[in-house]
Design a protein around this motif. Structure first.
Motif, PDB file in Angstrom:
ATOM      1  N   UNK A  43       0.835  -1.290  -0.036  1.00  0.00           N
ATOM      2  CA  UNK A  43       0.041  -0.094   0.010  1.00  0.00           C
ATOM      3  C   UNK A  43       0.954   1.305  -0.095  1.00  0.00           C
ATOM      4  N   UNK A  44       2.266   1.261   0.619  1.00  0.00           N
ATOM      5  CA  UNK A  44       3.039   2.445   0.556  1.00  0.00           C
ATOM      6  C   UNK A  44       3.386   2.899  -0.710  1.00  0.00           C
ATOM      7  N   UNK A  45       3.566   4.321  -0.906  1.00  0.00           N
ATOM      8  CA  UNK A  45       3.983   4.732  -1.966  1.00  0.00           C
ATOM      9  C   UNK A  45       5.386   4.993  -1.921  1.00  0.00           C
ATOM     10  N   UNK A  46       6.138   4.526  -3.038  1.00  0.00           N
ATOM     11  CA  UNK A  46       7.614   4.577  -2.952  1.00  0.00           C
ATOM     12  C   UNK A  46       8.204   5.345  -3.987  1.00  0.00           C
ATOM     13  N   UNK A  47       8.579   6.603  -3.834  1.00  0.00           N
ATOM     14  CA  UNK A  47       9.056   7.404  -4.895  1.00  0.00           C
ATOM     15  C   UNK A  47      10.208   6.964  -5.626  1.00  0.00           C
ATOM     16  N   UNK A  61       1.853  11.823   0.548  1.00  0.00           N
ATOM     17  CA  UNK A  61       0.784  11.109   1.399  1.00  0.00           C
ATOM     18  C   UNK A  61       1.065   9.896   1.734  1.00  0.00           C
ATOM     19  N   UNK A  62       0.614   9.445   2.839  1.00  0.00           N
ATOM     20  CA  UNK A  62       0.977   8.093   3.376  1.00  0.00           C
ATOM     21  C   UNK A  62      -0.333   7.371   3.924  1.00  0.00           C
ATOM     22  N   UNK A  63      -0.496   5.992   4.024  1.00  0.00           N
ATOM     23  CA  UNK A  63      -1.635   5.315   4.078  1.00  0.00           C
ATOM     24  C   UNK A  63      -1.537   5.287   5.591  1.00  0.00           C
ATOM     25  N   UNK A  64      -2.394   4.515   6.022  1.00  0.00           N
ATOM     26  CA  UNK A  64      -2.552   4.368   7.601  1.00  0.00           C
ATOM     27  C   UNK A  64      -1.655   3.434   8.145  1.00  0.00           C
TER      28      UNK A  64
END
Length: 105
Positions: A43-47, A61-64
């Motif tokens: 679920x995490x964004x990884x640029x 923006x991050x998730x929970x």
């Protein structure tokens, strides 16, 4: 697609087809062949890439905080049946759960 990637896909599909033929040769009429694997999407964004100034660290923006989900599934290439389970971990227990689900169908 590039030529190398296209040839790789063709060779892979040929090998899978030959494997299915050899599996089917020893198969009883009511047997089914499933190919199983597990995936772990996050679920995490990884640029990794983007149109930003070199050296800058843009805020995302991050998730929970949930890291990822574990999906253990299979596919029957003859009927396109795709049973799957979502488990906490992918291990022997989840494999047994997946096999039980396949057997129940």
């Amino acid at each position: 697609l590039g030529v190398k990637l296209t040839l790789t896909i063709i060779v892979y599909l040929y090998a899978v087809g030959r494997g299915i033929q050899s599996i089917n040769a020893g198969q009883q009429e009511d047997d089914a062949v499933y190919f199983a694997d597990a995936v772990h999407p996050e679920y995490q964004s990884k640029p990794a890439f983007g149109w930003v100034k070199a050296g800058s660290k843009p805020a995302l923006r991050t998730t929970t905080g949930r890291g990822r989900v574990n999906i253990h599934g299979a596919v029957n290439l003859e009927t396109f049946d795709t049973p799957f389970i979502v488990s906490i971990t992918v291990d022997g227990v989840s494999a047994v759960q997946l096999l039980a689900k396949i057997e129940g169908e």
